[in-house]
Scaffold this active site. Structure first.
Site, PDB file in Angstrom:
ATOM      1  N   HIS A 100      45.140  45.760  42.255  1.00 56.53           N
ATOM      2  CA  HIS A 100      46.063  44.743  41.459  1.00 56.53           C
ATOM      3  C   HIS A 100      45.175  43.308  41.459  1.00 56.53           C
ATOM      4  O   HIS A 100      44.880  42.762  40.326  1.00 56.53           O
ATOM      5  CB  HIS A 100      47.258  44.358  41.861  1.00 56.53           C
ATOM      6  CG  HIS A 100      48.082  43.529  41.196  1.00 56.53           C
ATOM      7  ND1 HIS A 100      48.495  43.436  40.125  1.00 56.53           N
ATOM      8  CD2 HIS A 100      47.913  42.043  41.715  1.00 56.53           C
ATOM      9  CE1 HIS A 100      49.226  42.446  39.641  1.00 56.53           C
ATOM     10  NE2 HIS A 100      49.238  41.436  40.694  1.00 56.53           N
ATOM     11  N   GLU A 101      44.579  43.128  42.469  1.00 51.67           N
ATOM     12  CA  GLU A 101      44.040  41.701  42.557  1.00 51.67           C
ATOM     13  C   GLU A 101      42.465  41.944  41.965  1.00 51.67           C
ATOM     14  O   GLU A 101      41.843  40.940  41.178  1.00 51.67           O
ATOM     15  CB  GLU A 101      43.676  41.393  44.135  1.00 51.67           C
ATOM     16  CG  GLU A 101      45.063  40.969  44.681  1.00 51.67           C
ATOM     17  CD  GLU A 101      45.791  39.933  44.224  1.00 51.67           C
ATOM     18  OE1 GLU A 101      45.388  39.109  43.214  1.00 51.67           O
ATOM     19  OE2 GLU A 101      47.164  40.012  44.224  1.00 51.67           O
ATOM     20  N   HIS A 104      42.717  41.345  38.232  1.00 50.77           N
ATOM     21  CA  HIS A 104      42.824  39.982  37.975  1.00 50.77           C
ATOM     22  C   HIS A 104      41.252  39.506  37.711  1.00 50.77           C
ATOM     23  O   HIS A 104      41.003  38.642  36.866  1.00 50.77           O
ATOM     24  CB  HIS A 104      43.421  39.077  38.988  1.00 50.77           C
ATOM     25  CG  HIS A 104      44.768  38.945  38.994  1.00 50.77           C
ATOM     26  ND1 HIS A 104      45.677  38.863  37.685  1.00 50.77           N
ATOM     27  CD2 HIS A 104      45.814  39.187  39.836  1.00 50.77           C
ATOM     28  CE1 HIS A 104      46.673  38.879  38.076  1.00 50.77           C
ATOM     29  NE2 HIS A 104      47.157  39.044  39.152  1.00 50.77           N
ATOM     30  N   HIS A 108      39.631  37.758  34.466  1.00 47.00           N
ATOM     31  CA  HIS A 108      38.676  36.675  34.194  1.00 47.00           C
ATOM     32  C   HIS A 108      37.530  36.806  33.705  1.00 47.00           C
ATOM     33  O   HIS A 108      36.875  35.917  32.698  1.00 47.00           O
ATOM     34  CB  HIS A 108      38.507  35.992  35.895  1.00 47.00           C
ATOM     35  CG  HIS A 108      38.231  34.696  35.742  1.00 47.00           C
ATOM     36  ND1 HIS A 108      37.341  34.289  36.866  1.00 47.00           N
ATOM     37  CD2 HIS A 108      38.253  33.625  34.884  1.00 47.00           C
ATOM     38  CE1 HIS A 108      36.752  33.010  36.759  1.00 47.00           C
ATOM     39  NE2 HIS A 108      37.287  32.541  35.433  1.00 47.00           N
TER      40      HIS A 108
END
Length: 230
Positions: A100-101, A104, A108
């Site tokens: 999940h991270e 991110h 970006h």
């Protein structure tokens, strides 16, 4: 002191209940799947590193950060930070959170519009989340000062907007992460991916709860503002 002792406070009760349930759900689900090992035997840190490398993001470091469920991607420093349970863990929960991270980080890198919007409004949203509430209260405290009341509502509205924009950002990161885990063979399709999905779905409830609370608080502020005019 009408802002604190007004019957409109009852509007917030559903969101308060939902918030407590969401916090319980994310903790219990995370703990449950923290005890379920992934067949791959890889740690969260190893999976995050592989996923970043596979997406041409080898320059983004994966670091250990203290705390529980403190995992996050820092877009300013371009660093992915994982809590000890996730960094060292080899469970479905660990791999799901790590992916999940990583999602991110991909957002970006690829200029995902909702993330860019969220990052751009974060400073004023963070400012408005506390100051807006205070100014609104002071407006009522000092004889119904409409300037302070309206300024408080405007500032708090930025925070509400921030919580709403956060929802697609978080859902998209989870979808990206689960897809990468399944397509890369880090988790077996079926029960393993399903377990990781349950962890991330429970985490998403906390963002829904935050948005619900913010929206209802804003509605309460608008109602009190309108009633003052009456």
């Amino acid at each position: 002191m009408p802002f604190f002792y007004d019957p409109t406070f009852l509007l917030l009760i559903p969101a308060v209940i939902f918030t407590f349930y969401a916090q319980f759900k994310v903790q219990s689900t995370f703990n449950k799947y923290l005890d379920v090992p992934a067949a791959s035997g890889m740690t969260g840190a190893q999976v995050a590193r592989e996923l970043l490398n596979n997406n041409n993001l080898a320059d983004i470091p994966v670091e250990l950060t203290p705390g529980t469920l403190s995992d996050h991607y820092d877009p300013r420093s371009r660093v992915l930070r994982l809590s000890p349970e996730v960094y060292h863990g080899r469970s479905l929960a660990s791999l799901g959170v790590a992916a999940h991270e990583t999602g991110h980080a991909l957002q970006h890198a690829r200029a995902y519009a909702p993330l860019a919007l969220r990052n751009s409004i974060f400073p004023i949203a963070n400012f408005g989340s506390n100051l807006g509430y205070i100014l609104f209260f002071l407006g009522f405290l000092f004889g119904g000062n409409t300037f302070l009341i309206d300024l408080g509502i405007i500032l708090f509205s930025f925070f509400v907007f921030f919580t709403l924009v956060t929802l697609p950002v978080e859902f998209n990161a989870s979808n990206r992460g689960l897809a990468m885990l399944a397509d890369g063979g880090f988790l077996m399709r079926g029960d393993e991916v399903g377990g990781a999905k349950k962890v991330l779905s429970a985490a998403a409830m906390t963002y829904l709860a935050a948005a619900s609370m913010a929206v209802l608080q804003l509605l309460r502020m608008l109602f009190l503002r309108g009633r003052r005019d009456d």
